[in-house]
Design a protein around this motif. Structure first.
Motif, PDB file in Angstrom:
ATOM      1  N   VAL A  43      -5.994  16.839  -0.869  1.00 48.37           N
ATOM      2  CA  VAL A  43      -5.094  16.076  -1.749  1.00 48.37           C
ATOM      3  C   VAL A  43      -4.597  17.000  -2.852  1.00 48.37           C
ATOM      4  O   VAL A  43      -5.359  17.743  -3.467  1.00 48.37           O
ATOM      5  N   TRP A  95       0.338  17.119  -1.763  1.00 51.64           N
ATOM      6  CA  TRP A  95      -0.011  16.229  -0.648  1.00 51.64           C
ATOM      7  C   TRP A  95      -0.795  15.012  -1.153  1.00 51.64           C
ATOM      8  O   TRP A  95      -1.725  15.136  -1.941  1.00 51.64           O
ATOM      9  N   SER A  96      -0.429  13.819  -0.667  1.00 52.93           N
ATOM     10  CA  SER A  96      -1.056  12.577  -1.120  1.00 52.93           C
ATOM     11  C   SER A  96      -2.348  12.259  -0.392  1.00 52.93           C
ATOM     12  O   SER A  96      -3.159  11.450  -0.866  1.00 52.93           O
ATOM     13  N   GLY A  97      -2.515  12.857   0.798  1.00 54.27           N
ATOM     14  CA  GLY A  97      -3.712  12.547   1.574  1.00 54.27           C
ATOM     15  C   GLY A  97      -3.633  11.238   2.327  1.00 54.27           C
ATOM     16  O   GLY A  97      -4.641  10.754   2.847  1.00 54.27           O
TER      17      GLY A  97
END
Length: 499
Positions: free
Chosen positions: A433, A485-487
């Motif tokens: 993340v 990146w949000s994961g």
């Protein structure tokens, strides 16, 4: 008659084999890697006891050449040699099981022609897949089974131990080798009866085979038995439908050719213990045909079974020829030769002239042969752009897009941005993340840009690279600098339906 069945069958068989091997070597030097080939080469680049979707032998046998950084043209000599050994083994096996009949040399040569004219087997002779290994091992197991079937005392200890080694290697090549093992057991029981189960040599062979596959069990125990869970789910497929079975059977006929169907003729005209060798074809083929109803069987899975049928097919071709059906044999030979030339020619030309090229950035017209071209240049460009943007990884939204980049963009790790399990998750783990990466999109499997809330905070298009072959545009690659990146991945094909 002299054309197909010359007086010196062994010399003609050798000429056919070496000519096809040379063809495979030339095509192997000219074509880019397929999805599966690159995936298994990455096995060799990451030595391990086993892997997510297959046992380790396909990686182990390539490790020395990969460690030496051999070029693709050299790497592809290995499947070529395995194809050579497989078909030569079929020639020798056919001679042996039909001796002392004077037609045995002609049947053996016909078996060579039958395999040389099977279109899909050429693909397995160019690119190394687990099925390429299992084909060669199936022939060796047929040979050893026939040795034990022929022996009144069910063989010496040495013969049984050789059988155990071959079964172990088969188990290390592919999980479906269990069906081949069942065929071995079926033949031995059919000929020797249950008395064979009381022989310590049989159990010594089985113990040796089990010992050889211990690395697969150890790796799975260390990884939550992930391979077995995946294989069970993959084998079950979806809802069973008869139309899937019909499609599978038709695909098999096109992929391997009707000449192999003459194995039924050869089997019906066989006598004695040899008839039980049909189990090596019948058991796996019946099971894969049934599983195809759930949409889970792939055409190349049956390749070892068709190879096992080849001695009977050679016998069937010979009996047809001797019975005066030469026009039918010649027509089938011509048809399958044309199919082989067409398939290999289209692979080399990237579909030209039957499939039009396209420079579309997203979802160009379907072209299954475009997949073999352009990835090496894309991998090199990904390396350069990642260095330029100070990014330490590459990302894709489907695992099938990862293998070529994983190979051609080495040593950059490849992240697969979806929630499913794959070997790439074991190699590179999930993108953390907040992480940044170079996202690569391919026009023949284009995905929506993964931006917030289910993706990155931002993605900037860096470059679009066109892939072409012989001056014909095939596809395009798009490279993005993606940050934050949000994961929470939700990959979606660009042209997927909205409902």
């Amino acid at each position: 008659m002299q054309l197909l069945f010359p007086p010196h069958a062994g010399a003609r068989a050798g000429h056919v084999l070496w000519a096809v091997f040379a063809l495979h070597a030339l095509l192997g030097a000219a074509l880019g890697l397929s999805v599966d080939e690159a995936h298994y080469l990455l096995y060799a680049a990451h030595p391990a006891l086993s892997y997510f979707d297959h046992p380790p032998l396909v990686g182990w046998v390539q490790w020395p050449l990969v460690a030496l950084q051999a070029p693709v043209a050299v790497l592809r000599l290995l499947p070529g040699l395995l194809w050579l050994a497989t078909v030569w083994g079929v020639y020798r096996l056919t001679l042996r099981i039909f001796a002392p009949n004077p037609m045995a040399p002609q049947a053996a040569l016909a078996a060579v022609w039958v395999l040389a004219l099977a279109p899909l087997l050429h693909i397995l002779g160019i690119g190394l897949l687990p099925d390429t290994l299992l084909m060669a091992l199936t022939v060796a197991l047929l040979w050893q089974t026939w040795t034990l079937v022929q022996s009144p005392t069910a063989g010496t200890l040495g013969n049984w131990l050789v059988l155990g080694v071959l079964l172990g290697l088969a188990g290390l090549s592919k999980y479906t080798a269990v069906f081949t093992a069942v065929a071995v057991g079926g033949c031995l029981l059919a000929v020797h009866g249950v008395a064979v189960l009381r022989k310590p040599r049989l159990w010594a062979a089985l113990a040796l085979a089990m010992l050889m596959v211990v690395p697969v069990a150890v790796w799975n125990a260390q990884n939550g038995w992930i391979s077995f869970t995946y294989q069970v789910a993959h084998g079950k497929g979806s809802v069973w439908q008869a139309q899937h079975v019909l499609r599978f059977v038709l695909t098999q006929l096109l992929a391997y050719g009707p000449l192999l169907l003459l194995g039924w003729v050869g089997w019906r005209r066989s006598t004695g213990p040899v008839v039980w060798l049909l189990l090596f074809f019948g058991l796996p083929f019946a099971l894969f045909t049934y599983l195809s109803g759930g949409g889970s069987s792939l055409p190349h899975w049956t390749a070892p079974a068709w190879v096992a049928l080849a001695p009977f097919a050679g016998w069937g071709v010979t009996t047809w020829w001797q019975a005066g059906r030469r026009w039918a044999v010649c027509a089938l030979v011509a048809m399958q030769a044309l199919a082989c030339v067409a398939l290999l020619g289209l692979m080399l030309s990237a579909g030209w002239p039957l499939v039009a090229g396209s420079a579309a950035a997203v979802a160009p017209p379907p072209n299954p042969f475009a997949d073999l071209h352009g990835w090496q240049a894309a991998g090199a460009r990904a390396q350069a752009l990642a260095a330029q943007q100070q990014l330490d990884s590459v990302a894709v939204q489907n695992w099938t897009l990862a293998s070529r980049l994983g190979w051609y963009a080495r040593p950059l790790p490849v992240h697969v941005l979806d929630s499913g399990d794959s070997q790439f998750r074991l190699w590179a783990a999930d993108l953390p993340v907040g992480g940044n990466t170079l996202l690569v999109d391919w026009s023949h499997m284009a995905y929506d840009l993964p931006v917030a809330p289910h993706g990155f905070a931002s993605c900037t298009l860096l470059e679009t690279q066109q892939a072409s072959h012989w001056g014909m545009p095939l596809a395009s690659f798009r490279f993005y600098d993606c940050r934050g990146w949000s994961g929470a991945p939700q990959p979606r094909l660009t042209l997927a339906p909205t409902s």
